[in-house]
Design a protein around this motif. Structure first.
Motif, short mmCIF file in Angstrom:
data_model
loop_
_atom_site.label_atom_id
_atom_site.label_comp_id
_atom_site.label_asym_id
_atom_site.label_seq_id
_atom_site.Cartn_x
_atom_site.Cartn_y
_atom_site.Cartn_z
N LEU A 397 -8.84 -29.81 -30.48
CA LEU A 397 -10.23 -30.11 -30.12
C LEU A 397 -10.33 -30.57 -28.68
O LEU A 397 -11.19 -30.11 -27.91
N LEU A 398 -9.42 -31.46 -28.29
CA LEU A 398 -9.45 -31.98 -26.91
C LEU A 398 -9.25 -30.85 -25.91
O LEU A 398 -9.95 -30.76 -24.91
N LEU A 399 -8.29 -29.98 -26.22
CA LEU A 399 -8.02 -28.90 -25.29
C LEU A 399 -9.24 -27.98 -25.20
O LEU A 399 -9.63 -27.56 -24.11
N ARG A 400 -9.84 -27.70 -26.36
CA ARG A 400 -11.01 -26.82 -26.34
C ARG A 400 -12.14 -27.43 -25.55
O ARG A 400 -12.83 -26.76 -24.77
N ALA A 401 -12.33 -28.73 -25.74
CA ALA A 401 -13.39 -29.41 -25.00
C ALA A 401 -13.11 -29.33 -23.50
O ALA A 401 -14.01 -29.11 -22.69
N ASN A 402 -11.82 -29.46 -23.16
CA ASN A 402 -11.44 -29.38 -21.75
C ASN A 402 -11.73 -27.99 -21.18
O ASN A 402 -12.18 -27.85 -20.05
N LEU A 403 -11.46 -26.98 -21.99
CA LEU A 403 -11.75 -25.61 -21.55
C LEU A 403 -13.23 -25.45 -21.26
O LEU A 403 -13.63 -24.85 -20.27
N MET A 404 -14.04 -26.03 -22.15
CA MET A 404 -15.49 -25.96 -21.95
C MET A 404 -15.88 -26.67 -20.66
O MET A 404 -16.69 -26.19 -19.88
N GLN A 405 -15.25 -27.82 -20.45
CA GLN A 405 -15.59 -28.64 -19.28
C GLN A 405 -15.34 -27.87 -17.98
O GLN A 405 -16.12 -27.94 -17.05
N HIS A 406 -14.23 -27.13 -17.96
CA HIS A 406 -13.92 -26.38 -16.74
C HIS A 406 -14.49 -24.98 -16.78
O HIS A 406 -14.12 -24.15 -15.96
N PHE A 408 -13.93 -22.51 -18.73
CA PHE A 408 -12.75 -21.67 -18.73
C PHE A 408 -12.97 -20.49 -19.63
O PHE A 408 -12.51 -20.45 -20.76
N MET A 409 -13.70 -19.54 -19.16
CA MET A 409 -14.05 -18.44 -20.04
C MET A 409 -13.68 -17.12 -19.38
O MET A 409 -14.00 -16.89 -18.23
N GLN A 410 -13.00 -16.28 -20.14
CA GLN A 410 -12.65 -14.99 -19.58
C GLN A 410 -13.86 -14.07 -19.63
O GLN A 410 -14.47 -13.91 -20.68
N ARG A 411 -14.16 -13.51 -18.47
CA ARG A 411 -15.34 -12.66 -18.42
C ARG A 411 -14.93 -11.26 -18.02
O ARG A 411 -13.89 -11.05 -17.40
N SER B 167 -3.49 -31.07 -22.69
CA SER B 167 -4.89 -31.25 -23.04
C SER B 167 -5.77 -31.05 -21.81
O SER B 167 -6.96 -31.26 -21.88
N VAL B 169 -6.72 -28.45 -18.52
CA VAL B 169 -6.58 -27.35 -17.57
C VAL B 169 -7.51 -27.71 -16.42
O VAL B 169 -8.69 -27.92 -16.64
N PRO B 178 -7.96 -18.44 -17.21
CA PRO B 178 -7.96 -18.26 -18.67
C PRO B 178 -6.81 -17.37 -19.14
O PRO B 178 -6.22 -17.59 -20.19
N PRO B 212 -12.23 -19.71 -25.54
CA PRO B 212 -13.48 -18.97 -25.34
C PRO B 212 -13.28 -17.74 -24.46
O PRO B 212 -12.56 -17.80 -23.46
N MET B 214 -15.31 -13.81 -23.25
CA MET B 214 -16.42 -12.87 -23.38
C MET B 214 -15.91 -11.48 -23.69
O MET B 214 -16.65 -10.61 -24.09
#
Lengths: 438, 434
Positions: A397-406, A408-411, B167, B169, B178, B212, B214
């Motif tokens: 959960l923490l890591l996922r939240a961190n990904l959101m914070q930065h 961090f999404m592959q587009r 925890s 990045v 990513p 995450p 896309m």
């Protein structure tokens, strides 16, 4: 012990237990299940004779046709009677309709109710169940006393059981039970219990069914014969109770239940099964059940559930047999169940695997040894497991939240290739050479 | 600016922090011209000290690195890079994380051309420790390091890295992308599989799958295939994936990984022979994905699981009966299986070879040793530590300006209409934290 041939069905005696539609329905069901036997012929002949007393011409035509196909010439077709009946019922229907219209213009509540009920009865007698249901339920708005409501409910329940629509049965049983005074009348409350029991049986809720049937009042007796007989109450209630009650419930609700015992007296075979089961004579109990099996196959309501009920009873017997012992000799147990050791071992193994029997089998010595769960060990195991799950989930959960914070999404890279799935394979690049490395 | 001038300024500006920032700006401006004069750079590097002039050294080294690739490897570059990664100054290289990652990556590529991944293991491990501000961080070098560990089959050297709980990045500090994270999860999963620690492998692969995205890429698909097979080996079924999976991925899994999903669906219900037939039919596909071995392990695990079930049911059982119940060829094969499982600690049993009987025992673990107490204590410590961390993150989020704005807007919206707008992944992620 008198264990003889499988029970024979005496069709005439059997049919005598029922009246009205239940009699013909059951006879026809037997003729469906019996195959090309004398039994089928008897059942059809009785059904034809019975139908000729009613106004159900359509049904009569069907039965006579089948009868003539099966054994040509044994039952003469009465064309004149059919015509007469059809004409008479059409006339009566028209007459009732016009009367009802009259009542409706005058707005006399009681007369309207009676009008609807009469047409409902008329439809029911001619075998038009769908319309009977319609008229009966319409009369509901014009019921004034609780007696009317209960009568309406009973009519609807009867029709719904015949149609096999048990959702309606449950609804109307509830409605009827909510009306005042109904509990005081043992016959009516007994009928409602039986109807609820049938609905539960159809729903495969055997425990509920057992409870409902065993609660049925003895005073009802055979008075519900247009749906089921007293024997049926004993049969359905007894089987469901054996399959689902534990020992104390069985004692309280069946053995010590004076009301239900009167039903059991009507059906000695079932009574013996129940008594044998309770006094742990499993071999004779199961043997008696096996003899009952062909009869169950011919029963309108229980035939679908026969296999499930018998298996449940057998498993229950096996479980009960093992409960009091810390170790059981499989050879003795096999003798008690009238089976061989290998078969018993397989049955027990199946029950152990679904956690029904807390024991383990010593296959070398052919002994079943009870197993007591080690609570302490289980608690430790569970605590450590839970802690690990918590740690893992929280980290993720923490890591996922961190990904959101930065963010961090592959587009998809911009360009004409767009957002296709397959085109985006390139990110693997030189890493593709790794395939097969693991 | 000539090369000589650049070298001079590197030598002069490698002292204070302010000097280094000036130097960094200069180096960035010279980047393209550096790349054109690759040959001369090697000589310039000799004039610099990797420890004192790490930043400048890094830029020059990076510019020389791509020479010859991807056909020839340069031993000279390898030598310089290995020396640099071991000795460079942590403060200076953290100013240019992207270049540092690039040098590490080029070192790996050179060594892969030579088919000597083992030589990259140690330098890359040093490099990732230098780049990561703390063990909470994951860097692109993590992925590169795990890749060389996989290729060199040095699974054990990767263990300390994988055991650290990552925890964070932070692309600004580590130049993370990513794709690097997915590769980290994928290779980490492979290493765990190689060490047969399947539970950890599942966690890591799932982490990669739920990151995450896309778009659907080959890494996630490959990770899913491994994930499906490893869950079968480890748990005997394929649990449904969590709801927070990227929807694009969910949609394409059905079409891209059909064979795996069918295998998983049939795993619990089909008989061994039917499964074997299915595997033989899809053999080519499994082999092409490099998963033939895992499929074979999954089939073996099924047999093992059925033997384990027998231990719940029987106290003693003959080997012949075991063979029959677990669908094995004969008593001999059953004995082999039971023996191996006893060795691995999967079952607790004794084999009586003279009578061909197996006696199953209860789990001897009584949870009354000092080791268990210690394990409980560490687990509790870890949980408390993690809960504190969670609380800190929670506090941080509830003070976050963007989050509060969002919340405010939503509250105002919901006063007029009931439809809540959850389209923003930021808000969603944070809400799940709160």
């Amino acid at each position: 012990m008198e264990i003889d041939q499988p029970l024979e069905l005496d069709v005439e005696a059997y049919a005598a237990g029922y009246t009205s539609h239940a009699r013909t329905d059951r006879l026809l069901f037997i003729s469906d299940k019996a195959g090309q036997t004398q039994l089928q012929l008897d059942a059809l002949r009785l059904a034809a004779a019975e139908l000729k007393k009613t106004e159900n011409a359509t049904r009569y035509l069907e039965v006579v046709e089948r009868l003539n196909k099966r054994a040509p010439g044994c039952h003469p077709f009465d064309r004149e009677w059919v015509d007469r009946v059809c004409q008479r019922s059409a006339q009566r229907h028209a007459q009732l309709e016009s009367e009802l219209a009259g009542y409706r213009t005058n707005l006399i509540k009681e007369s309207i109710r009676m009008g609807y009920t009469d047409i409902g009865d008329q439809c029911y007698n001619t075998g038009d169940l769908a319309n009977a249901f319609k008229y009966y339920s319409r009369s509901r708005d014009y019921c004034t006393t609780s007696k009317h409501i209960v009568n309406m409910c009973l009519s609807v329940i009867k029709v719904s059981i015949e149609q096999g629509n048990y959702v309606h049965v449950n609804n109307y049983v509830q409605k009827a039970e909510q009306t005042p005074d109904v509990q005081k009348d043992p016959v009516i409350s007994g009928k409602l219990k039986c109807a609820a029991g049938l609905a539960a049986l159809d729903n495969r809720k055997y425990k509920l069914a057992a409870r409902k049937f065993t609660e049925a009042n003895a005073e009802m007796g055979g008075q519900y014969s247009d749906v089921l007989s007293g024997q049926d109450v004993a049969l359905y209630g007894g089987l469901c109770a054996l399959a689902s009650f534990d020992r104390s419930e069985l004692k309280r609700c069946v053995i010590d239940n004076i009301q239900f015992r009167e039903y059991l007296e009507l059906y000695p075979a079932v009574r013996e099964v129940v008594n044998d089961f309770y006094s742990s004579k499993y071999a004779s109990c199961l043997m008696r059940l096996d003899r009952l099996a062909p009869l169950l196959q011919l029963d309108l309501h229980v035939h679908d559930h026969q296999a499930a009920l018998l298996t449940a009873i057998r498993n229950k017997a096996l479980i009960q047999y093992t409960v009091p012992f810390t170790s059981v000799d499989l050879r003795v147990m096999a003798a008690a169940f009238n089976t061989d050791v290998a078969g018993l071992e397989a049955e027990l193994a199946g029950l152990i695997q679904v956690d029904q029997v807390a024991a383990r089998i010593d296959s070398a010595a052919k002994v079943l040894i009870a197993r007591h769960a080690n609570q302490r060990r289980a608690t430790f195991h569970w605590a450590l497991q839970t802690a690990e799950d918590y740690l893992r989930d929280t980290r993720a959960l923490l890591l996922r939240a961190n990904l959101m914070q930065h963010d961090f999404m592959q587009r998809a890279p911009p360009g004409p290739s767009g957002r296709g799935g397959r085109q985006q394979m390139s990110p693997f690049g030189d890493h593709m050479m790794l395939r097969g490395a693991a | 600016m000539t090369l000589q001038q650049l070298v001079n300024s590197i030598q002069h500006l490698s002292g204070t922090e302010a000097d280094l920032s000036t130097l960094l700006a200069k180096l960035k401006a010279q980047e393209s011209s550096l790349r054109q004069s690759q040959a001369a750079l090697i000589n310039c590097l000799r004039a610099l000290d990797p420890v004192q002039h790490s930043l400048g050294y890094l830029y020059l080294l990076d510019a020389t690195g791509s020479e010859g690739l991807p056909v020839h490897a340069s031993e000279e570059f390898i030598g310089l890079a290995v020396g640099f990664l071991q000795t460079c100054s942590t403060v200076q290289i953290r100013m240019a994380p992207d270049k540092f990652v690039s040098v590490s990556r080029k070192l790996k590529e050179h060594l892969l051309v030579l088919h000597q991944p083992r030589r990259a293991v140690l330098p890359l491990r040093t490099a990732l420790y230098k780049l990561a501000p703390s063990s909470d961080y994951v860097t692109p070098i993590h992925a590169e390091f795990l890749q060389v560990c996989t290729l060199a089959k040095c699974y054990n050297s990767a263990v300390p890295i994988l055991q650290a709980d990552i925890s964070d990045v932070d692309p600004a500090k580590t130049a993370m992308t990513p794709r690097d994270l997915m590769l980290y999860c994928y290779y980490g999963g492979l290493i765990h599989i190689g060490r047969k620690s399947y539970a950890q492998a599942l966690d890591l692969l799932l982490q990669g799958l739920t990151a995450p995205t896309m778009v659907v890429n080959a890494i996630t698909l490959a990770a899913y295939k491994k994930y499906a097979l490893v869950s079968l080996i480890h748990q005997g079924n394929l649990p449904p994936l969590p709801k927070y999976m990227p929807t694009t991925l969910q949609r394409s899994l059905k079409t891209e990984c059909q064979a795996y999903q069918e295998f998983a669906a049939g795993y619990g219900v089909k008989s061994n022979d039917e499964l074997q037939a299915f595997v033989t039919a899809k053999q080519a596909q499994f082999a092409e994905d490099g998963n033939g071995g895992l499929v074979r392990l999954a089939l073996e695990a099924k047999t093992k699981r059925s033997i384990q079930r027998l231990t719940q049911t029987y106290l003693t059982l003959s080997l012949a009966d075991i063979a029959q119940a677990a669908n094995l060829r004969d008593a001999g094969q059953a004995e082999l299986y039971v023996l191996r499982m006893i060795d691995a600690g999967d079952v607790h049993a004794q084999i009586d070879a003279s009578q061909g009987m197996v006696r199953f025992l209860e789990d001897p673990e009584e949870y009354n040793s000092a080791a268990v107490v210690a394990r409980l204590a560490t687990t509790i410590d870890k949980s408390i530590h993690l809960a504190q961390k969670l609380q800190a993150v929670n506090n941080m989020v509830s003070c976050d300006k963007a989050y509060l704005n969002k919340l405010h807007v939503k509250e105002r919206h919901s006063r007029y209409e009931d439809t809540s707008d959850m389209s923003d992944p930021m808000a969603e992620g944070r809400l799940s934290l709160a």
